[in-house]
Design a protein around this motif. Structure first.
Motif, mmCIF file in Angstrom:
data_model
loop_
_atom_site.group_PDB
_atom_site.id
_atom_site.type_symbol
_atom_site.label_atom_id
_atom_site.label_comp_id
_atom_site.label_asym_id
_atom_site.label_seq_id
_atom_site.Cartn_x
_atom_site.Cartn_y
_atom_site.Cartn_z
ATOM 1 N N ALA A 20 -18.415 41.947 45.533
ATOM 2 C CA ALA A 20 -19.147 42.806 44.600
ATOM 3 C C ALA A 20 -19.154 44.259 45.083
ATOM 4 O O ALA A 20 -18.906 45.186 44.303
ATOM 5 C CB ALA A 20 -20.575 42.296 44.417
ATOM 6 N N HIS A 21 -19.430 44.463 46.374
ATOM 7 C CA HIS A 21 -19.459 45.829 46.912
ATOM 8 C C HIS A 21 -18.077 46.464 46.854
ATOM 9 O O HIS A 21 -17.956 47.650 46.524
ATOM 10 C CB HIS A 21 -19.989 45.835 48.352
ATOM 11 C CG HIS A 21 -21.458 45.606 48.446
ATOM 12 N ND1 HIS A 21 -22.403 46.502 48.008
ATOM 13 C CD2 HIS A 21 -22.160 44.562 48.947
ATOM 14 C CE1 HIS A 21 -23.615 46.028 48.232
ATOM 15 N NE2 HIS A 21 -23.489 44.841 48.797
ATOM 16 N N ILE A 27 -12.183 49.178 45.810
ATOM 17 C CA ILE A 27 -11.327 48.931 46.970
ATOM 18 C C ILE A 27 -11.263 47.430 47.217
ATOM 19 O O ILE A 27 -12.018 46.659 46.624
ATOM 20 C CB ILE A 27 -11.835 49.665 48.235
ATOM 21 C CG1 ILE A 27 -13.255 49.221 48.622
ATOM 22 C CG2 ILE A 27 -11.777 51.181 48.028
ATOM 23 C CD1 ILE A 27 -13.781 49.840 49.912
ATOM 24 N N SER A 28 -10.384 47.028 48.124
ATOM 25 C CA SER A 28 -10.268 45.609 48.446
ATOM 26 C C SER A 28 -11.363 45.211 49.435
ATOM 27 O O SER A 28 -11.960 46.069 50.104
ATOM 28 C CB SER A 28 -8.899 45.313 49.061
ATOM 29 O OG SER A 28 -8.822 45.873 50.361
ATOM 30 N N LEU A 32 -13.019 47.343 52.564
ATOM 31 C CA LEU A 32 -14.459 47.460 52.756
ATOM 32 C C LEU A 32 -14.860 47.016 54.158
ATOM 33 O O LEU A 32 -15.612 47.701 54.850
ATOM 34 C CB LEU A 32 -15.211 46.628 51.709
ATOM 35 C CG LEU A 32 -16.735 46.620 51.843
ATOM 36 C CD1 LEU A 32 -17.310 48.005 51.590
ATOM 37 C CD2 LEU A 32 -17.342 45.595 50.907
ATOM 38 N N VAL A 33 -14.328 45.887 54.589
ATOM 39 C CA VAL A 33 -14.657 45.389 55.930
ATOM 40 C C VAL A 33 -14.163 46.374 56.986
ATOM 41 O O VAL A 33 -14.870 46.651 57.960
ATOM 42 C CB VAL A 33 -14.076 43.976 56.149
ATOM 43 C CG1 VAL A 33 -14.207 43.541 57.600
ATOM 44 C CG2 VAL A 33 -14.768 42.975 55.222
ATOM 45 N N ALA A 34 -12.984 46.930 56.801
ATOM 46 C CA ALA A 34 -12.468 47.918 57.760
ATOM 47 C C ALA A 34 -13.387 49.132 57.834
ATOM 48 O O ALA A 34 -13.666 49.651 58.920
ATOM 49 C CB ALA A 34 -11.054 48.341 57.371
ATOM 50 N N GLU A 35 -13.902 49.591 56.676
ATOM 51 C CA GLU A 35 -14.838 50.717 56.663
ATOM 52 C C GLU A 35 -16.130 50.350 57.386
ATOM 53 O O GLU A 35 -16.680 51.164 58.134
ATOM 54 C CB GLU A 35 -15.153 51.143 55.233
ATOM 55 C CG GLU A 35 -14.037 51.900 54.558
ATOM 56 C CD GLU A 35 -14.424 52.350 53.156
ATOM 57 O OE1 GLU A 35 -15.602 52.201 52.752
ATOM 58 O OE2 GLU A 35 -13.534 52.863 52.450
ATOM 59 N N LEU A 36 -16.625 49.145 57.160
ATOM 60 C CA LEU A 36 -17.850 48.696 57.813
ATOM 61 C C LEU A 36 -17.676 48.646 59.331
ATOM 62 O O LEU A 36 -18.556 49.075 60.078
ATOM 63 C CB LEU A 36 -18.288 47.333 57.277
ATOM 64 C CG LEU A 36 -18.774 47.314 55.825
ATOM 65 C CD1 LEU A 36 -18.929 45.878 55.339
ATOM 66 C CD2 LEU A 36 -20.066 48.078 55.683
ATOM 67 N N VAL A 37 -16.544 48.136 59.775
ATOM 68 C CA VAL A 37 -16.284 48.065 61.213
ATOM 69 C C VAL A 37 -16.183 49.471 61.798
ATOM 70 O O VAL A 37 -16.744 49.752 62.866
ATOM 71 C CB VAL A 37 -15.003 47.242 61.502
ATOM 72 C CG1 VAL A 37 -14.573 47.388 62.950
ATOM 73 C CG2 VAL A 37 -15.237 45.786 61.146
ATOM 74 N N ALA A 38 -15.501 50.380 61.094
ATOM 75 C CA ALA A 38 -15.384 51.758 61.581
ATOM 76 C C ALA A 38 -16.762 52.414 61.651
ATOM 77 O O ALA A 38 -17.065 53.142 62.596
ATOM 78 C CB ALA A 38 -14.457 52.566 60.670
#
Length: 91
Positions: A20-21, A27-28, A32-38
């Motif tokens: 949903a986010h 975005i995929s 999103l997960v890559a942005e969260l980790v960064a």
């Protein structure tokens, strides 16, 4: 980009929230997960001086130093981004 792809397991509620986010941002889920980790990696833990200042402030509160009521702070926060905004000390 030829990055190695891996699969991770998350519960259904987390997967739905990630989808949903990601969809809301266009975005995929992987992006999103890559942005969260960064974002998490960029967080700087507080230093000893910051912790000491927070401890000092808390001790003052516990000793009975007056504090600002929640309602006043909430009203001030509601002015952020509006023409009525003034820095805290100028309100």
């Amino acid at each position: 980009m030829n990055a190695e792809v891996r699969t991770i397991e998350v519960d259904a509620a987390t997967a739905e929230a990630l989808h949903a986010h990601a969809a809301a941002r266009g975005i995929s889920v992987g992006e999103l997960v890559a942005e969260l980790v960064a974002f998490v990696d960029a967080q700087v833990p507080p230093d000893d001086r910051e912790i000491a200042e927070l401890d000092r402030q808390w001790e003052a509160i516990e000793a009975g130093q007056p504090t600002v009521p929640h309602e006043q702070v909430a009203r001030w926060l509601e002015t952020w981004g509006t023409p009525a905004f003034k820095p805290w000390r100028e309100r």
